[in-house]
Motif scaffolding. Sequence first.
Motif, mmCIF file in Angstrom:
data_model
loop_
_atom_site.group_PDB
_atom_site.id
_atom_site.type_symbol
_atom_site.label_atom_id
_atom_site.label_comp_id
_atom_site.label_asym_id
_atom_site.label_seq_id
_atom_site.Cartn_x
_atom_site.Cartn_y
_atom_site.Cartn_z
ATOM 1 N N VAL A 122 8.830 13.578 -7.743
ATOM 2 C CA VAL A 122 9.540 12.763 -6.765
ATOM 3 C C VAL A 122 11.031 13.111 -6.765
ATOM 4 N N MET A 154 3.069 5.718 -10.159
ATOM 5 C CA MET A 154 4.462 5.471 -9.792
ATOM 6 C C MET A 154 4.579 4.756 -8.451
ATOM 7 N N GLY A 155 3.717 5.125 -7.490
ATOM 8 C CA GLY A 155 3.802 4.513 -6.166
ATOM 9 C C GLY A 155 2.756 3.439 -5.973
ATOM 10 N N ALA A 191 9.710 -2.887 -8.446
ATOM 11 C CA ALA A 191 10.972 -2.410 -7.873
ATOM 12 C C ALA A 191 11.422 -3.297 -6.724
ATOM 13 N N ILE A 192 10.465 -3.797 -5.924
ATOM 14 C CA ILE A 192 10.840 -4.698 -4.821
ATOM 15 C C ILE A 192 11.476 -5.962 -5.382
ATOM 16 N N THR A 242 15.027 -5.577 -6.413
ATOM 17 C CA THR A 242 16.054 -5.526 -5.363
ATOM 18 C C THR A 242 16.570 -6.926 -5.025
ATOM 19 N N ALA A 276 14.261 1.217 3.664
ATOM 20 C CA ALA A 276 14.857 2.126 2.685
ATOM 21 C C ALA A 276 15.449 3.329 3.395
ATOM 22 N N ARG A 334 19.663 0.998 2.660
ATOM 23 C CA ARG A 334 19.111 0.488 1.409
ATOM 24 C C ARG A 334 19.518 -0.962 1.125
ATOM 25 N N MET A 367 15.575 2.371 -8.563
ATOM 26 C CA MET A 367 14.397 3.252 -8.565
ATOM 27 C C MET A 367 13.504 2.978 -7.366
ATOM 28 N N TYR A 368 13.913 2.008 -6.565
ATOM 29 C CA TYR A 368 13.082 1.566 -5.458
ATOM 30 C C TYR A 368 12.733 2.685 -4.469
ATOM 31 N N ILE A 369 13.727 3.454 -4.056
ATOM 32 C CA ILE A 369 13.443 4.499 -3.059
ATOM 33 C C ILE A 369 12.501 5.581 -3.610
ATOM 34 N N VAL A 400 10.246 5.211 -5.811
ATOM 35 C CA VAL A 400 8.920 4.596 -5.878
ATOM 36 C C VAL A 400 8.274 4.564 -4.491
#
Lengths: 254, 138
Positions: free
Chosen positions: A21, A79-80, A88-89, A92, A216, A220, B70-72, B74
Amino acid sequence: MLEILQKAAVHNELIAAFAVVGLIVLVSGQISKRLTFGRVHGSAIAIVIGLGLAYWGGVHTGGHKGLADLSLFSGIGLMGGAMLRDFAIVATAFEVQATEARKAGLIGAVSLMLGTVLPFIVGASIAYGFGYSDPVSMTTIGAGAITYIVGPVTGAAIGATPDVMALSIATGLVKAIIVMVGTPMAARFLALKTPRSAMVFGGLAGTVSGVSAGLAATDRKLVPYGALIATFHTGLGCLMGPSVLFFTIRALMG
Amino acid sequence: MIIFGTALLAVCHLLGIFIGDLLGQALGVKTNVGGVGIAMLLLIFARLYMQKNDKLPKLTELGVEYWGAMYIPVVVAMAAQQDMVAALRGGPVALLSALAAVAVCAIVIAAINRTERQAESSASESMRHDNPLLTDTE
């Protein structure tokens, strides 16, 4: 030599995914700077490259998880996947200004409601137009137009046939992809600038994957506001799909 | 300690998912209802509370902010594992209903967001984030 390298990558799948990535993001940053002179956001290019690789992976393996179906890239799946994505969301949210979020609370709820009902009506009508005129199929395809999770959950609850289920999931997937790729291009038309506008967008565009990737690639800083609303979308859809929406369609179609 | 931030994030995440599952069960739906959104709200409140009581050192903040940054990447990984083949195989019904649904929603979004413009467009100027890990994404 190559075999040993491959073995190292397969045994350290998540680490390999970080490297892959990172490489994608690096390449897309260069493309953004050199080929588009910064006009197209690097993240948008990275997401499109990701989707392209997913298609390649799908064609290559015949699986359903894109690039993650190749054992060399199985870490991409982790990871995704839902776990790290949601982690990760949530992270934020740390940047959210509470005052901004509160100001848009009501309009966020309204757009969430509209974002569930409008796609459903559109999806169900088009299904009807293509000859899927029984209430179960119309509801399932309509629910798929909400998100690709609401579709199969609703279909399973009301007993849809497998081919209609597949169609419903495909509808949701196409929607998510359109939102991912289209948002940065349509950002000006959508007036996506403020936290409030991002929350309206999150409620109406729905699909967490579409909204989170679309924002994103646009700005961002707007991500947490859109995601905050969009994460309620699937829950609301799964709540309304097999109940209110299905009963309405059944009543309308007799 | 940086782990305190990541642990705070993890606790909010788990608690949110838990409440979302409970909510789903109470409503009789088979899925989680807004778990991630609830987790986000918990994290926002935790941050406000800890900031007010001076219990939020920079290092703890970084433990959360790293994951936010790390959001983007991911999301890029998420894009790379979409079922593109199934999406494209859906044919005209899937393509048309998705396109039409997105178009209708886009028009409504544009309409709602345009009503806001005159009223509070100045607010956007003051919007900022304080995650140092994000400066290079702008």
